[in-house]
Design a protein around this motif. Structure first.
Motif, short mmCIF file in Angstrom:
data_model
loop_
_atom_site.label_atom_id
_atom_site.label_comp_id
_atom_site.label_asym_id
_atom_site.label_seq_id
_atom_site.Cartn_x
_atom_site.Cartn_y
_atom_site.Cartn_z
N PRO A 143 -3.66 4.98 4.00
CA PRO A 143 -4.77 5.63 4.70
C PRO A 143 -5.12 4.85 5.98
O PRO A 143 -4.81 3.66 6.07
CB PRO A 143 -5.91 5.55 3.68
N GLN A 144 -5.77 5.51 6.92
CA GLN A 144 -6.18 4.83 8.16
C GLN A 144 -7.02 3.60 7.86
O GLN A 144 -6.94 2.57 8.54
CB GLN A 144 -6.95 5.81 9.07
N GLN A 145 -7.83 3.69 6.79
CA GLN A 145 -8.71 2.57 6.45
C GLN A 145 -7.93 1.28 6.20
O GLN A 145 -8.42 0.18 6.47
CB GLN A 145 -9.54 2.92 5.22
N PHE A 146 -6.71 1.43 5.69
CA PHE A 146 -5.88 0.24 5.44
C PHE A 146 -5.68 -0.54 6.75
O PHE A 146 -5.93 -1.74 6.80
CB PHE A 146 -4.53 0.65 4.85
N ASP B 131 -7.38 -0.16 9.57
CA ASP B 131 -8.66 -0.55 10.17
C ASP B 131 -9.12 -1.88 9.58
O ASP B 131 -9.63 -2.75 10.28
CB ASP B 131 -9.72 0.53 9.93
N GLU B 132 -8.92 -2.06 8.27
CA GLU B 132 -9.36 -3.31 7.63
C GLU B 132 -8.37 -4.45 7.86
O GLU B 132 -8.77 -5.59 8.02
CB GLU B 132 -9.53 -3.09 6.11
N GLN B 133 -7.07 -4.11 7.83
CA GLN B 133 -6.02 -5.15 7.95
C GLN B 133 -5.55 -5.24 9.40
O GLN B 133 -4.36 -5.07 9.70
CB GLN B 133 -4.85 -4.81 7.01
N SER B 134 -6.49 -5.53 10.28
CA SER B 134 -6.17 -5.41 11.71
C SER B 134 -5.42 -6.63 12.26
O SER B 134 -5.01 -6.63 13.41
CB SER B 134 -7.47 -5.20 12.50
N TRP C 114 -3.03 -3.39 -2.20
CA TRP C 114 -4.23 -3.36 -1.36
C TRP C 114 -5.35 -2.61 -2.06
O TRP C 114 -5.12 -1.56 -2.67
CB TRP C 114 -3.93 -2.68 -0.03
N SER C 115 -6.56 -3.17 -1.98
CA SER C 115 -7.73 -2.36 -2.29
C SER C 115 -8.80 -2.65 -1.23
O SER C 115 -8.76 -3.69 -0.56
CB SER C 115 -8.24 -2.61 -3.71
N ARG C 116 -9.69 -1.68 -1.08
CA ARG C 116 -10.69 -1.78 0.00
C ARG C 116 -11.42 -3.10 -0.04
O ARG C 116 -11.78 -3.58 -1.12
CB ARG C 116 -11.71 -0.64 -0.15
N CYS D 292 0.85 -1.20 0.00
CA CYS D 292 0.00 0.00 0.00
C CYS D 292 0.88 1.25 0.00
O CYS D 292 1.46 1.61 1.03
CB CYS D 292 -0.92 -0.01 1.22
#
Ligand code: NDP
Ligand code: OXD
Length: 306
Positions: A47-50, A52-55, A31-33, A6
């Protein structure tokens, strides 16, 4: 094993090709959402979303040595954060800083200006002893830089959090010895990580403690330096000049005073570039070590911030 890549500042394909070649057993993707969970991540400014999803990541590998931007994000609680540990950057940093120090000490810019005006003018010889170089940060990069500088027989000092012994380098450590270090320094090199303790460290008070006519080289992060304080000290003549590679806002805004200041030499965050081949080799080696249950170098201490 799955690796998620990413980074939006460099084309991903060459990194994917090299990572797949180094780790043929791994499934490596950009990586994609909504992607399935990965085991490891290779990132720059995700991004933070990365996260949050890949915890469930076991380890996050930074594509740089500095992790200040990553530490602003909420990282997966159980994952290691691993930074680049030299990976070809130390020799570049040594080249850059030695060049800047020698250019200033030998007044090569002044001579180049004279020559441009058709002037044959030899400058008075300067004494090396009058130009001690102080390196802030004696880690992977700072130690290499300080050691390289000793080859030029210039006095070299270094400052770090814990005491470091490097041949030919006078060591200072901790807050208690900071002012003594500054007072003994004429050319200041910043190679500290950016943390709560080091942000704004190069300010009017600290820079005024350097020897008169001091020169500042900042190759670490822009937020180490208080821009207005540097400008004021240059304009008053207390400081002789500066070489800056890093800035609070990058790219440096077109209207920033640093662009036009005659005593400032600037470069676009180019002193030590991430080298893909070296970085992939290092990251792949560390992933294999972690898979075996071994420990790896370059794991960031989240409390210290570097
Ligand atoms: P390291 O983590 O290896 O070294 C950090 C050094 O700073 C250590 O000697 C450490 O002390 C010292 N230090 C940290 N905090 C303090 C403190 N509060 N007081 C005194 N000393 C302190 O980092 P690197 O050498 O690999 O990289 C340094 C920085 O260079 C990176 O964080 C990054 O920001 C910047 N950089 C810039 C690049 C560019 O292109 N301009 C490229 C690559 C990196 P101790 O030894 O006691 O732990
Ligand atoms: C780094 C950088 O931290 O490129 O590696 O600045």
């Amino acid at each position: 094993m799955k690796i998620s890549f990413c980074c939006n500042v460099t084309p991903p394909e060459p990194w994917l090709i090299d990572l797949r070649a180094a780790l043929p057993q791994a499934f490596v993707t950009v990586w994609s959402r909504g992607d399935a969970p990965a085991d490891y991540a290779v990132v720059w400014a995700p991004p933070q979303q990365f996260f949050d999803e890949q915890s469930q990541l076991k380890a996050v590998f930074s594509m740089g040595a500095g992790v200040d931007a990553l530490l602003k994000l909420r990282l997966p609680p159980a994952s290691l954060l691993v930074r680049l540990d030299d990976a070809g950057m130390a020799v570049q940093m040594a080249e850059y800083v030695c060049h800047a120090v020698i250019r200033h000490f030998r007044e090569f810019d002044v001579t180049a200006g004279d020559v441009q005006h058709g002037l044959w003018a030899q400058r008075p010889v300067r004494r090396r002893a009058d130009y001690p170089v102080g390196v802030l940060g004696l880690g992977v990069l700072g130690a290499r830089v300080a050691t390289a500088l000793t080859q030029f027989e210039i006095p070299v000092l270094g400052w770090s959090r814990s005491a470091r012994a490097l041949p030919g380098v006078r060591g200072y450590s901790g807050a208690a010895q900071f002012h003594d270090f500054l007072a003994a320094t004429r050319i200041l090199v910043c190679l500290l990580p950016l943390t709560d303790e080091t942000r704004d460290l190069l300010n009017r008070d600290t820079l005024s403690r350097l020897q008169p006519g001091a020169y500042v080289i900042n190759v670490a992060r822009g937020a180490h330096l208080v821009d207005e304080d540097l400008l004021a000290l240059l304009d008053s003549g207390q400081l002789a000049g500066a070489t800056l590679d890093v800035f609070r806002t990058e790219p440096l805004p077109a209207d920033h005073a640093f662009w036009r200041h005659p005593a400032i030499t600037l470069t676009p965050h180019t002193s030590a570039r991430t080298l893909r081949a070296d970085s992939v080799a290092q990251i792949a080696g560390k992933i294999l070590a972690l898979q075996r249950g071994a420990s790896v170098a370059g794991v960031v201490n989240l409390e210290q911030g570097y």
